[in-house]
Design an enzyme around this catalytic site. Sequence first.
Site, mmCIF file in Angstrom:
data_model
loop_
_atom_site.group_PDB
_atom_site.id
_atom_site.type_symbol
_atom_site.label_atom_id
_atom_site.label_comp_id
_atom_site.label_asym_id
_atom_site.label_seq_id
_atom_site.Cartn_x
_atom_site.Cartn_y
_atom_site.Cartn_z
ATOM 1 N N ALA A 157 5.456 4.761 1.705
ATOM 2 C CA ALA A 157 5.864 6.113 2.094
ATOM 3 C C ALA A 157 6.579 6.115 3.431
ATOM 4 O O ALA A 157 7.629 6.756 3.600
ATOM 5 C CB ALA A 157 4.645 7.034 2.143
ATOM 6 N N THR B 219 0.835 -1.200 0.000
ATOM 7 C CA THR B 219 0.000 0.000 0.000
ATOM 8 C C THR B 219 0.874 1.255 0.000
ATOM 9 O O THR B 219 2.021 1.240 0.449
ATOM 10 C CB THR B 219 -0.925 0.021 1.222
ATOM 11 O OG1 THR B 219 -0.132 -0.101 2.413
ATOM 12 C CG2 THR B 219 -1.914 -1.129 1.166
ATOM 13 N N ARG B 220 0.300 2.356 -0.474
ATOM 14 C CA ARG B 220 1.065 3.590 -0.587
ATOM 15 C C ARG B 220 1.542 4.096 0.764
ATOM 16 O O ARG B 220 2.638 4.664 0.872
ATOM 17 C CB ARG B 220 0.211 4.660 -1.289
ATOM 18 C CG ARG B 220 -0.078 4.331 -2.731
ATOM 19 C CD ARG B 220 -0.921 5.375 -3.430
ATOM 20 N NE ARG B 220 -2.295 5.447 -2.944
ATOM 21 C CZ ARG B 220 -3.281 6.104 -3.535
ATOM 22 N NH1 ARG B 220 -3.026 6.762 -4.665
ATOM 23 N NH2 ARG B 220 -4.499 6.128 -3.048
ATOM 24 N N ASP B 221 0.726 3.895 1.818
ATOM 25 C CA ASP B 221 1.139 4.387 3.125
ATOM 26 C C ASP B 221 2.361 3.632 3.652
ATOM 27 O O ASP B 221 3.302 4.238 4.171
ATOM 28 C CB ASP B 221 -0.018 4.354 4.130
ATOM 29 C CG ASP B 221 -0.767 3.033 4.155
ATOM 30 O OD1 ASP B 221 -0.323 2.083 3.500
ATOM 31 O OD2 ASP B 221 -1.809 2.956 4.836
#
Length: 569
Positions: A288, A283-285
Amino acid sequence: MKNYNHLITDVLVIGSGGAGMRAAISAHDDGANVMILSKGRLGVSGSTVTACADVSVDSNSITKLLGFNGDIEDSKEQFAADTIKSGWGLNHKELVDVFADQAPRRVKELIDWGAKVENFAISPGHTYRRAIIIKGNNFAHTLARQIRLRPTIQVLEGVIALDIIVKDRCATGVYAVNIMNGEFTTISAKSIIIATGGAMNVFPVTTAPNDLMGDGMAMAYRAGAKMVDMEFQTFLMGCCSPSSLIGNNYPFVLMCRAGAHLYNREGERFMEKWDPERREKSTRDKIAVASTLEILEGRGGRNGGVWVSVRHIPKNLFEYYTEWYEGKKTGFDEKDFLPDLMQDGIESMPSAHFWNGGIKIDTDCSTGIEGLFAAGECAGGIHGANRLSGNAMSEILVTGNIAGHSAARTAASAQVTTPSKEEEYAYYKKLEDMFCGNGSEDPVVLKKQLQKTAWETIGPVREQKELERAIRICDEVENKIPHLCCHGDRVYNKEWIDAMSLANMCDIIRITAAAAAHRKESRSSHYRKDYNKPNDSMFCNITVEKSNGQLKMSNCSVSTQKVQGVQQI
């Protein structure tokens, strides 16, 4: 001081992106006189025009209403459930239900108006194929064409709204400035719609256009509206080198579409530690947070990033992929600005991409301030802690339409209220005094200081002492605003524009830092080094408002049930 103009309208729309244009269309069609304020040119400013872009609609409606080969097993209820799961259950359920129910009709309407569908696909996080691919420039130009077909909609280009005028908790107009001629303009309106997008440019590196500074959210906050979920932002991997591509999300595209790998300075494929099964498909979170920690712990590169590499992909396969990908876009080829990707990686860093929270709205897009409405990315509630891919473009159509109808209905029974000459003079004199030469503070320096502070304190990785530092720095910068000094004249003066945005930046960073400090846990894109696990006692929405000049926070119960199976950071 130079004279200033005074205009009157029924419905004032602040912002000319997708949500603003859609709102103006609905308000006009309900019989209201409508005016749009746009920082730039209609149809080419804001973030809508830059999207690639997938527009989400449940697959059943795609089949029955739009005629695509979708899956009739899907439903609006399942679409809403996926949206809530993606938002970690912090979504406003009633808003999500309205969004899922109305998205099909709004998208069909856009297509009927001439929007060109490029493809039909499945996007991450969706149970079924729901992504209708419409290029962002085509999406925006379709709406702009509808505005021009309604010539009584007045469009003021190159005009920046500065503050909402409020009397007895009723929004009555705005103070504004025309950056093309430097003239001040007061606009009185019976109702106002804020559609100014997110606040990604409070960060130094962002995938968004540089005019998205959180102006509308900050103005609404100062007017007395509540903000919700402001601690949740979406970051995705963007270029930090070369300078011509800073913030460009091509590295993210290479990871999620072409299978690129992420490496730190030591040559480690570090996502194997964070998500051994999905790695760069995580996932992007997670990506990041993991990338930010690598950078903060000294395993980044010369330009402050980590590396995205495609060297493991066969050259002919990669060339075929990029040929296909560029064909789906607008013709801009990032490879012209990059090294040979079969040899070198792209230095990349998490870049601010989307603001999941915003102005708290009800199902009619009202903000709690009489006559004030919000639509699009600047409005909070639909996404919760994280936005499901493709929902942004559907959201601007749905909330824009609702806000337009609501604002027109309010304007039909409202009266015009104007500020006194003394109030106008006092407000505009502060802005003109920035040119008097008595100030000593450089607005460009202060803006860069705030952006650096935002990255270090409210970026993907956070902790209490840094969040407290963010609030202190915002207070210090705000105290310097009366002492700003701008040079030159007032026509297209970038220094002056930066000076006028500083108060908004301070408010956005301060609100975000306060909400993040209050949320003593890690959840979705909000990661606390000092509280690195979710905490059930924080399963709530955090609202922030300005009360008696002070920032006030509240915990609000969530209208959804806790979501099972959500990926934990």
